[in-house]
Design an enzyme around this catalytic site. Structure first.
Site, mmCIF file in Angstrom:
data_model
loop_
_atom_site.group_PDB
_atom_site.id
_atom_site.type_symbol
_atom_site.label_atom_id
_atom_site.label_comp_id
_atom_site.label_asym_id
_atom_site.label_seq_id
_atom_site.Cartn_x
_atom_site.Cartn_y
_atom_site.Cartn_z
ATOM 1 N N ASP A 90 8.241 -40.309 29.600
ATOM 2 C CA ASP A 90 8.025 -40.575 31.095
ATOM 3 C C ASP A 90 6.677 -41.320 31.187
ATOM 4 O O ASP A 90 5.837 -41.084 30.460
ATOM 5 C CB ASP A 90 8.149 -39.191 31.565
ATOM 6 C CG ASP A 90 8.476 -39.185 33.195
ATOM 7 O OD1 ASP A 90 9.686 -38.581 33.429
ATOM 8 O OD2 ASP A 90 7.748 -39.779 33.927
ATOM 9 N N THR A 119 23.671 -41.226 36.673
ATOM 10 C CA THR A 119 24.965 -41.459 37.381
ATOM 11 C C THR A 119 24.661 -42.890 37.917
ATOM 12 O O THR A 119 23.861 -43.341 38.862
ATOM 13 C CB THR A 119 25.056 -40.451 38.444
ATOM 14 O OG1 THR A 119 25.246 -39.193 38.065
ATOM 15 C CG2 THR A 119 26.347 -40.919 39.266
ATOM 16 N N PHE A 170 27.690 -34.148 33.266
ATOM 17 C CA PHE A 170 28.500 -33.503 34.139
ATOM 18 C C PHE A 170 27.956 -32.080 34.322
ATOM 19 O O PHE A 170 28.451 -31.189 35.122
ATOM 20 C CB PHE A 170 29.938 -33.286 33.876
ATOM 21 C CG PHE A 170 30.874 -34.642 33.614
ATOM 22 C CD1 PHE A 170 31.061 -35.106 34.732
ATOM 23 C CD2 PHE A 170 30.862 -35.216 32.227
ATOM 24 C CE1 PHE A 170 31.900 -36.459 34.499
ATOM 25 C CE2 PHE A 170 31.500 -36.432 32.383
ATOM 26 C CZ PHE A 170 31.974 -36.986 33.316
ATOM 27 N N ASN A 211 32.549 -36.371 40.728
ATOM 28 C CA ASN A 211 31.969 -35.917 41.855
ATOM 29 C C ASN A 211 32.586 -35.983 43.035
ATOM 30 O O ASN A 211 32.408 -34.846 44.109
ATOM 31 C CB ASN A 211 30.344 -36.526 41.811
ATOM 32 C CG ASN A 211 29.565 -35.753 40.925
ATOM 33 O OD1 ASN A 211 29.826 -34.844 40.367
ATOM 34 N ND2 ASN A 211 28.375 -36.345 40.978
ATOM 35 N N PHE A 251 35.670 -24.537 43.135
ATOM 36 C CA PHE A 251 35.152 -25.498 44.156
ATOM 37 C C PHE A 251 36.186 -25.408 45.478
ATOM 38 O O PHE A 251 36.405 -26.524 46.128
ATOM 39 C CB PHE A 251 35.355 -27.167 43.338
ATOM 40 C CG PHE A 251 34.022 -27.246 43.051
ATOM 41 C CD1 PHE A 251 33.708 -26.654 41.823
ATOM 42 C CD2 PHE A 251 33.020 -27.844 43.409
ATOM 43 C CE1 PHE A 251 32.404 -26.588 40.936
ATOM 44 C CE2 PHE A 251 31.687 -27.899 43.021
ATOM 45 C CZ PHE A 251 31.380 -27.405 41.674
ATOM 46 N N LEU A 252 36.911 -24.210 45.742
ATOM 47 C CA LEU A 252 37.495 -23.972 46.920
ATOM 48 C C LEU A 252 36.809 -22.824 47.701
ATOM 49 O O LEU A 252 37.562 -22.094 48.469
ATOM 50 C CB LEU A 252 39.194 -23.616 46.442
ATOM 51 C CG LEU A 252 40.119 -24.706 46.478
ATOM 52 C CD1 LEU A 252 41.454 -23.973 46.435
ATOM 53 C CD2 LEU A 252 39.893 -25.681 47.524
ATOM 54 N N CYS A 266 23.166 -34.514 43.896
ATOM 55 C CA CYS A 266 24.217 -35.513 43.246
ATOM 56 C C CYS A 266 25.354 -35.857 44.262
ATOM 57 O O CYS A 266 25.476 -37.081 44.659
ATOM 58 C CB CYS A 266 24.990 -34.904 42.232
ATOM 59 S SG CYS A 266 23.765 -34.897 40.861
ATOM 60 N N LYS A 288 24.556 -38.287 47.461
ATOM 61 C CA LYS A 288 24.219 -39.499 47.233
ATOM 62 C C LYS A 288 25.228 -40.244 46.430
ATOM 63 O O LYS A 288 25.534 -41.417 46.766
ATOM 64 C CB LYS A 288 22.894 -39.411 46.299
ATOM 65 C CG LYS A 288 22.236 -40.577 45.472
ATOM 66 C CD LYS A 288 21.249 -40.304 44.916
ATOM 67 C CE LYS A 288 21.402 -39.544 43.365
ATOM 68 N NZ LYS A 288 21.544 -40.324 42.269
#
Ligand code: UDX
Length: 464
Positions: free
Chosen positions: A30, A121, A152, A228, A269-270, A280, A283
């Site tokens: 970095d 991504t 992921f 996504n 995811f419901l 994520c 964007k």
């Protein structure tokens, strides 16, 4: 294998630590010297379970940190690029960091074949553009290849997400590159890693066998954006259903149970709430829509996912207004700042959005979050917001309590104690953490998402 990871942000750092954990010699690079100094001292620069252990276990041995990109690239067989791809003004992913890194890598190529892999991504065609950039900067075609290996993992469970994924996707156009990446991931795909004595324990739903899916670079890039977008679509879909439930007096949790039990749909995811956030989904969906348009397709469904998500926050604020009447001068206790439980990340957090909107309406807020307070203190909320030391303190003397983040500890509060702290016993739960009956039994009016409001006997019904 000798691996260099460029970028020590969220994805880069977890990737570097996990590659060291599965037996590779890793350098994480970095240009931010302060970050490198902290990491060399074993101090994680992001909040994530198991990261401190991995830094202690491998730091200074198999895992090293450096700001010398050229030297680190020279010594590597594989270079993973995990630099930021922020959103630019027109919605497209800003790939200038990716391009800059490609220019910097080029002069370090030449001593043997090296594989450059995009971990960030990125939109479709990025691998191709990186390849061209390297050639433009003088790299010889036989010295490198560019592949795509999207990540992921989710914040809060990133380390176990990396080590026990549902699948590994590698996009590469040359057999040699596929073979290299297969070799790197072998400890995970064969299950050898989980058998090691010091392995980080697998999560409950970890698959016994991890599939590696090899595709072209373009398909791999599209898999990441599509996955996504699809997950965000599930969230927006159930939030839209919750609004119908509100209108007709049905219970969205029952609808979820019934719908999600269809194996083709699935319950994950419901979960209805105040919408998705984080670094994520928001964007990536904008970037995906932009790249589709650029290639001649108007992916209007993506626009609708975003619109529903924004509307969900406004609907929650409207519920508060409907119940409390005038918002100006109202004291509100708020539980949650992070975009979801288990993280200190407040980027694109619906909680922050709602807090700011309520402050603009003249509310006085007392807020608590178990991990995100430090990050939130850097925002300018003005003088009408104060940070509380705990959930009960946040509720003290308030006209109502708002639950905005799904932290586990917010789901098991002593409701009778909370009622005692509040001036008026009202909870607005943006994450449906309680059963309405349970809250009403504790003497509290309860307004949640997609479920009928409940009030204890003797109190007026929640909403007008
Ligand atoms: C996401 C993807 O899941 C991951 O695969 C990708 O690599 C990065 O983006 P993350 O941003 O960590 O991961 O969060 P995630 O757990 O997916 O949740 C995203 C948002 O959706 C959160 O704001 C969360 O609260 C919300 N959400 C999620 C819901 O509102 N309901 C749900 O049922 C699930």
């Amino acid at each position: 294998m000798k691996i260099t990871v460029i970028g020590s942000g969220y994805v880069g750092l977890v990737t570097a630590c996990c590659f060291a954990e599965i037996g590779n010699d890793v350098i994480c690079v970095d240009h931010d010297q302060r970050k490198i100094d902290a990491l060399r001292q074993g101090k994680p620069t992001v909040y994530e379970e198991f990261l401190p252990e991995l830094l202690t276990r491998h730091g200074g041995a198999r895992l090293n940190f450096s700001w010398d990109l050229v030297e680190s690239v020279r010594s590597a067989d594989i270079i993973f690029v995990a630099v930021g791809t922020p959103q630019s003004a027109d919605g497209q992913a800003d790939l200038s960091y990716v391009e800059a890194v490609a220019h910097q890598i080029a002069p370090a190529l030449g001593n043997g074949f090296k594989l450059i892999v995009n971990k960030s991504t990125v939109p479709v065609y990025t691998a191709e553009r990186v390849r061209r950039t390297l050639l433009l900067s003088g790299a010889k075609p036989e010295t490198f290849d560019v592949a795509s290996n999207p990540e992921f993992f989710r914040e809060g469970t990133a380390v176990t997400g990396f080590l026990y994924p549902d699948r590994i996707v590698i996009g590469a156009d040359a057999d040699r590159s596929v073979a290299l990446l297969r070799e790197v991931y072998q400890p995970l795909t064969t299950g050898a890693y989980r058998e090691t004595a010091t392995a980080i324990p697998p999560p409950q739903n970890a698959l016994a066998k991890i599939r590696l899916i090899a595709t072209t670079t373009k398909s791999a890039e599209l898999i990441k954006h599509s996955a996504n977008a699809f997950l965000a679509m599930k969230v927006s879909f159930i939030n839209a259903v919750s609004n119908v439930c509100d209108a007709v007096g049905a219970d969205v949790e029952e609808v979820c149970e019934g719908m999600g039990s269809d194996a083709r749909i699935g319950k994950r995811f419901l979960k209805p709430g105040i919408g998705y956030g984080g670094s994520c989904f928001p964007k990536d969906i904008i970037a995906y829509r932009a790249v589709a348009i650029e290639n001649g397709y108007h992916f209007n469904l993506l626009t609708e996912i975003m619109r529903t998500n924004e509307e969900q926050r406004l609907r929650f604020i409207a519920k508060i207004r409907r119940t409390l009447w005038n918002l100006k001068g109202k004291r509100l206790g708020v539980l949650g700042l992070a975009f979801k439980g288990g993280t200190d990340d407040i980027r694109e957090s619906p909680a922050i959005y709602i807090i700011q909107a309520l402050l603009r309406e003249g509310c006085i807020i007392s807020v608590f979050d178990p991990a995100a307070m430090k990050n939130a203190r850097e925002c300018d909320f003005g003088s009408q917001l104060k940070f509380a030391e705990g959930a009960y303190e946040a509720a003290q003397g308030c006209d109502a309590l708002l639950i905005l983040t799904d932290w586990e500890e917010f789901a098991c509060l002593d409701l009778v104690r909370l009622r005692g702290e509040l001036k008026h016993p009202i909870i607005f739960d943006g994450r449906n953490l309680y059963s309405p009956e349970e809250v009403a039994k504790a003497g509290i009016t309860y307004v949640s998402v997609g479920r009928p409001d409940v009030s204890p006997e003797g109190l007026p019904v929640a909403s007008l």
